[in-house]
Write a protein that holds these residues in place. Sequence first.
Motif, PDB file in Angstrom:
ATOM      1  N   HIS A  52       0.910  -1.061  -0.054  1.00  0.00           N
ATOM      2  CA  HIS A  52       0.058  -0.195   0.023  1.00  0.00           C
ATOM      3  C   HIS A  52       0.983   1.306  -0.028  1.00  0.00           C
ATOM      4  O   HIS A  52       1.587   1.506   0.646  1.00  0.00           O
ATOM      5  CB  HIS A  52      -0.847   0.245   1.269  1.00  0.00           C
ATOM      6  CG  HIS A  52      -1.943   1.006   1.112  1.00  0.00           C
ATOM      7  ND1 HIS A  52      -1.848   2.232   1.528  1.00  0.00           N
ATOM      8  CD2 HIS A  52      -3.230   0.928   0.708  1.00  0.00           C
ATOM      9  CE1 HIS A  52      -2.840   3.079   1.438  1.00  0.00           C
ATOM     10  NE2 HIS A  52      -3.871   2.388   0.845  1.00  0.00           N
ATOM     11  N   ARG A  72      -0.642  -5.887   0.985  1.00  0.00           N
ATOM     12  CA  ARG A  72      -2.054  -6.226   0.804  1.00  0.00           C
ATOM     13  C   ARG A  72      -1.987  -7.560  -0.189  1.00  0.00           C
ATOM     14  O   ARG A  72      -1.185  -7.344  -1.152  1.00  0.00           O
ATOM     15  CB  ARG A  72      -2.681  -5.083  -0.167  1.00  0.00           C
ATOM     16  CG  ARG A  72      -2.871  -3.775   0.720  1.00  0.00           C
ATOM     17  CD  ARG A  72      -3.931  -3.925   1.540  1.00  0.00           C
ATOM     18  NE  ARG A  72      -4.340  -2.773   2.463  1.00  0.00           N
ATOM     19  CZ  ARG A  72      -5.035  -1.734   2.058  1.00  0.00           C
ATOM     20  NH1 ARG A  72      -5.745  -1.714   0.908  1.00  0.00           N
ATOM     21  NH2 ARG A  72      -5.301  -0.804   2.868  1.00  0.00           N
ATOM     22  N   HIS A 126     -11.910  -6.514  -5.527  1.00  0.00           N
ATOM     23  CA  HIS A 126     -10.422  -6.390  -5.318  1.00  0.00           C
ATOM     24  C   HIS A 126      -9.857  -5.884  -6.937  1.00  0.00           C
ATOM     25  O   HIS A 126     -10.581  -5.646  -7.716  1.00  0.00           O
ATOM     26  CB  HIS A 126      -9.541  -7.941  -5.294  1.00  0.00           C
ATOM     27  CG  HIS A 126      -9.916  -8.750  -6.526  1.00  0.00           C
ATOM     28  ND1 HIS A 126      -9.048  -8.768  -7.546  1.00  0.00           N
ATOM     29  CD2 HIS A 126     -10.721  -9.844  -6.402  1.00  0.00           C
ATOM     30  CE1 HIS A 126      -9.381  -9.820  -8.321  1.00  0.00           C
ATOM     31  NE2 HIS A 126     -10.348 -10.404  -7.869  1.00  0.00           N
TER      32      HIS A 126
END
Length: 289
Positions: free
Chosen positions: A45, A52, A69
């Motif tokens: 991130h 992530r 997603h």
Amino acid sequence: MCGIAGYIVTKDGVVRKKSLKRLAVSLLINIASRGKEAAGYAYIHPQTGFVRIAKAGVSPMEFIKIPGHLLSNGDYRDMPRMMILHARFATQGSPTINGNNHPLYTKGSGLCMVHNGWFTNEDIVAKEMKLDCDFDVDSEVYLKLIEQYFLAGDGLETAIEKATNKLEVTSACAMFQAKRRDQLWLWRDKFGSLSVAKTEFGYVFASTTAILLQTILSTLSALDSTELKLVSLPPGGLLLLNQDGINMETQLKLDPGEFYWTTEYTNGTKQRKKVSKTHVYTSGQGWSE
């Protein structure tokens, strides 16, 4: 064998986020030719530096249909400047247990890895090194072993080298670490397959050259192909990529080992065999004189 792929955008690289999403989806779909039992990806991130991960025990085509997603209906404007992807051919550890699927992550060091390959002595090494593994997939032993050497004080390159020599292994890997937003380690042992290309915006990699070039040239229509150049990654080679490009290029010092791999075809079926002077190991059949 599994498929791995990914990309990293360099500091001066310019590419539209929409193109990055198209590239990542295409990479995942194309490496499905090497495994369709699970799919996933990971990135760091940009604000928090946390890892992530999104993965599931379904084929890449089914995976991109799962809502919520980045590679499904996520906003392409959130696409990161670095991502690793995996399509799994499960040799050990059920893909219905998501912890067995890739990418793999370990909290102690923040390392996140995708691995293509398989081992024959991971149980022995896990017991000898007292590794605390949570799942059944053999790749976790590799990651935990790298972490153990790293936390004991070795640099990551040394930790990778030691772990690779400890395991009887065929590997190609991509790995990054939480908080290190622009560092990507790529390596392969003497048998692993991995291909890397330099583009006008950064670097892209995949398990094979054919998959890599097919994906890049078919998805990045605005790419000037004169800027496309394959990067040498010989057997035992390791690359550290960052925002400036290739930060380090080195050769792992791998033990010669007492085994080698060969491929034979029986009644049209491909079999990979691990051979020593006295024994042969055939996948699915075990050791024989």
